[in-house]
Design a protein around this motif. Structure first.
Motif, mmCIF file in Angstrom:
data_model
loop_
_atom_site.group_PDB
_atom_site.id
_atom_site.type_symbol
_atom_site.label_atom_id
_atom_site.label_comp_id
_atom_site.label_asym_id
_atom_site.label_seq_id
_atom_site.Cartn_x
_atom_site.Cartn_y
_atom_site.Cartn_z
ATOM 1 N N GLN A 184 -13.889 3.780 6.702
ATOM 2 C CA GLN A 184 -13.368 4.853 5.853
ATOM 3 C C GLN A 184 -12.354 5.771 6.553
ATOM 4 O O GLN A 184 -11.339 6.143 5.942
ATOM 5 C CB GLN A 184 -14.514 5.681 5.285
ATOM 6 C CG GLN A 184 -14.090 6.729 4.263
ATOM 7 C CD GLN A 184 -13.484 6.116 3.004
ATOM 8 O OE1 GLN A 184 -13.654 4.929 2.741
ATOM 9 N NE2 GLN A 184 -12.769 6.918 2.249
ATOM 10 N N ARG A 211 -14.688 4.906 -2.868
ATOM 11 C CA ARG A 211 -14.300 3.620 -2.295
ATOM 12 C C ARG A 211 -15.481 2.669 -2.292
ATOM 13 O O ARG A 211 -15.330 1.465 -2.502
ATOM 14 C CB ARG A 211 -13.761 3.820 -0.881
ATOM 15 C CG ARG A 211 -13.182 2.541 -0.278
ATOM 16 C CD ARG A 211 -12.484 2.804 1.039
ATOM 17 N NE ARG A 211 -12.149 1.557 1.696
ATOM 18 C CZ ARG A 211 -12.394 1.283 2.961
ATOM 19 N NH1 ARG A 211 -12.980 2.197 3.730
ATOM 20 N NH2 ARG A 211 -12.068 0.125 3.490
ATOM 21 N N LYS A 232 -6.982 -0.178 9.689
ATOM 22 C CA LYS A 232 -7.896 -0.354 8.564
ATOM 23 C C LYS A 232 -8.045 -1.835 8.212
ATOM 24 O O LYS A 232 -9.160 -2.331 8.013
ATOM 25 C CB LYS A 232 -7.381 0.407 7.342
ATOM 26 C CG LYS A 232 -8.284 0.234 6.121
ATOM 27 C CD LYS A 232 -7.524 0.435 4.830
ATOM 28 C CE LYS A 232 -8.336 -0.077 3.637
ATOM 29 N NZ LYS A 232 -7.583 -0.034 2.391
ATOM 30 N N LYS A 285 -4.562 6.299 6.439
ATOM 31 C CA LYS A 285 -3.541 5.480 5.797
ATOM 32 C C LYS A 285 -3.028 6.151 4.521
ATOM 33 O O LYS A 285 -1.822 6.221 4.288
ATOM 34 C CB LYS A 285 -4.125 4.106 5.464
ATOM 35 C CG LYS A 285 -3.206 3.219 4.637
ATOM 36 C CD LYS A 285 -3.962 2.121 3.949
ATOM 37 C CE LYS A 285 -4.808 2.602 2.807
ATOM 38 N NZ LYS A 285 -4.024 3.100 1.650
ATOM 39 N N THR A 286 -3.944 6.662 3.708
ATOM 40 C CA THR A 286 -3.550 7.286 2.443
ATOM 41 C C THR A 286 -2.677 8.504 2.685
ATOM 42 O O THR A 286 -1.646 8.690 2.023
ATOM 43 C CB THR A 286 -4.803 7.681 1.636
ATOM 44 O OG1 THR A 286 -5.552 6.501 1.328
ATOM 45 C CG2 THR A 286 -4.418 8.372 0.334
ATOM 46 N N THR A 302 -2.757 1.622 8.558
ATOM 47 C CA THR A 302 -3.030 0.483 7.684
ATOM 48 C C THR A 302 -3.521 -0.713 8.482
ATOM 49 O O THR A 302 -4.465 -1.404 8.077
ATOM 50 C CB THR A 302 -1.763 0.084 6.900
ATOM 51 O OG1 THR A 302 -1.291 1.208 6.171
ATOM 52 C CG2 THR A 302 -2.044 -1.053 5.937
ATOM 53 N N GLU A 331 0.826 -1.203 0.000
ATOM 54 C CA GLU A 331 0.000 0.000 0.000
ATOM 55 C C GLU A 331 0.861 1.254 0.000
ATOM 56 O O GLU A 331 0.526 2.255 -0.635
ATOM 57 C CB GLU A 331 -0.932 0.000 1.215
ATOM 58 C CG GLU A 331 -2.117 -0.935 1.085
ATOM 59 C CD GLU A 331 -3.180 -0.381 0.152
ATOM 60 O OE1 GLU A 331 -3.309 0.855 0.052
ATOM 61 O OE2 GLU A 331 -3.874 -1.187 -0.483
ATOM 62 N N THR A 387 -16.814 -0.568 3.877
ATOM 63 C CA THR A 387 -16.468 0.803 3.495
ATOM 64 C C THR A 387 -17.007 1.821 4.488
ATOM 65 O O THR A 387 -16.277 2.706 4.961
ATOM 66 C CB THR A 387 -17.024 1.126 2.098
ATOM 67 O OG1 THR A 387 -16.437 0.225 1.158
ATOM 68 C CG2 THR A 387 -16.681 2.549 1.687
ATOM 69 N N ASP A 446 -8.928 4.416 6.326
ATOM 70 C CA ASP A 446 -8.418 4.429 4.960
ATOM 71 C C ASP A 446 -7.870 5.804 4.594
ATOM 72 O O ASP A 446 -6.829 5.921 3.944
ATOM 73 C CB ASP A 446 -9.532 4.034 3.983
ATOM 74 C CG ASP A 446 -9.005 3.788 2.574
ATOM 75 O OD1 ASP A 446 -8.217 2.842 2.401
ATOM 76 O OD2 ASP A 446 -9.375 4.550 1.663
#
Length: 302
Positions: A224, A264, A177, A230-231, A174, A132, A220, A227
């Protein structure tokens, strides 16, 4: 049970291989939607509205940068998904069998979620976080600097500059998630299958796809925020989990933690169906081969 093809104990090697095959297929087919979602979650200029339609983003990128741009970082995600889903299905199947009711072969909803959470943590450590990190760094880098030539080049560059910690940037986000996502995705799917099994509902491709899509929707909406964190943590420059949380709050406030939900959701509904349908189909193909090989070896050694 996760494995409709084998409601008895699924051999570990079958779970691992079938999960890896399903993960690779799911990652490749749904990647353009993952690409769009990641772009939206990365920092944008204030005052400029963020598109919510994933197909609009995909079309824009395709028109401006070509088809190859939509698959930037795809190889890292596919490789990671093969490992991630192989490990997730392997551990989930084994944990599920260990805690299943000996008479009915089913798990309670809470035990389903706990089995999924454990599998998610293991997957994050062994495969998900590094893959990722590379995927997100490649997508972010493609917007501006474009210094990464490929997944391998990005991996070696990050390793040289930051060591192994660079590849595990965003590990907390991560893992949170993955633990929650796997718990909800695998748990929801298994709960639905157990419900259908009790009512003698025939399992087929359409039912498997529908169950996977429902599991993707639940996952999702529930995960969320993890996520988004993490991004942000795994952008090209990288950031700690605390820095990622602060940047989201400064840019968008609390609502920012659900940034990219629509995109997503579009991916997970589709990918959830693909993942579990592919897994069920892979088990049906691999299990007879495994059992045939096992019998052949037994005969030869007898």
């Amino acid at each position: 049970m996760v494995s409709g093809a084998s409601d008895a104990n699924t051999p570990p090697i079958v779970s691992l291989v079938a999960g890896g095959v399903a993960g690779g297929i799911e990652a490749f087919t749904s990647y353009p939607l993952e690409f769009a979602k990641t772009r939206v979650q990365l920092r944008n200029q204030k005052g400029i509205p963020t598109p919510k339609n994933p197909f609009f983003v995909v079309t824009q990128v395709y028109q401006k940068e070509g088809l190859r741009a939509l698959y930037k970082g795809c190889s890292a995600l596919v490789v990671g998904s093969v490992g991630k889903d192989g490990v997730r299905f392997l551990f989930f199947d084994q944990i599920k069998h260990a805690f299943a009711d000996p008479e009915t072969g089913t798990l309670s909803p809470l035990r389903n979620l706990a089995a999924g959470m454990t599998a998610g943590v293991v997957a994050s450590i062994t495969a998900v976080t590094p893959s990722e990190r590379i995927k997100t760094a490649l997508i972010d880098d493609a917007r501006n600097e474009r210094r990464f030539r490929s997944s391998l080049h990005a991996t070696t560059t990050i390793w040289k500059e930051h060591g192994i910690s660079g590849l595990y940037r965003g590990f907390v986000g991560t893992t949170l998630k993955q633990a929650s996502a796997t718990a909800f995705r695998m748990g929801t799917y298994n709960i639905l299958k157990d419900y259908e099994k009790k009512r003698d509902i025939q399992q087929n491709t359409l039912v498997n796809f529908a169950n996977g899509s429902v599991a993707g929707t639940v996952t999702t909406l529930a995960t969320q925020p993890f996520d988004v964190i993490k991004t942000r943590s795994q952008s090209a420059t990288g950031a700690s989990t605390v820095e990622a949380v602060k940047s989201v709050l400064l840019d968008y406030g609390i609502r920012g933690f659900w940034k990219g939900t629509t995109m997503r959701l579009g991916r997970t509904v589709f990918s959830g169906g693909i993942l579990f349908t592919s897994y069920e189909a892979a088990v049906k193909v691999i299990l007879p081969l495994y059992e045939g090989t096992k019998r052949k070896v037994g005969v030869e050694t007898a």
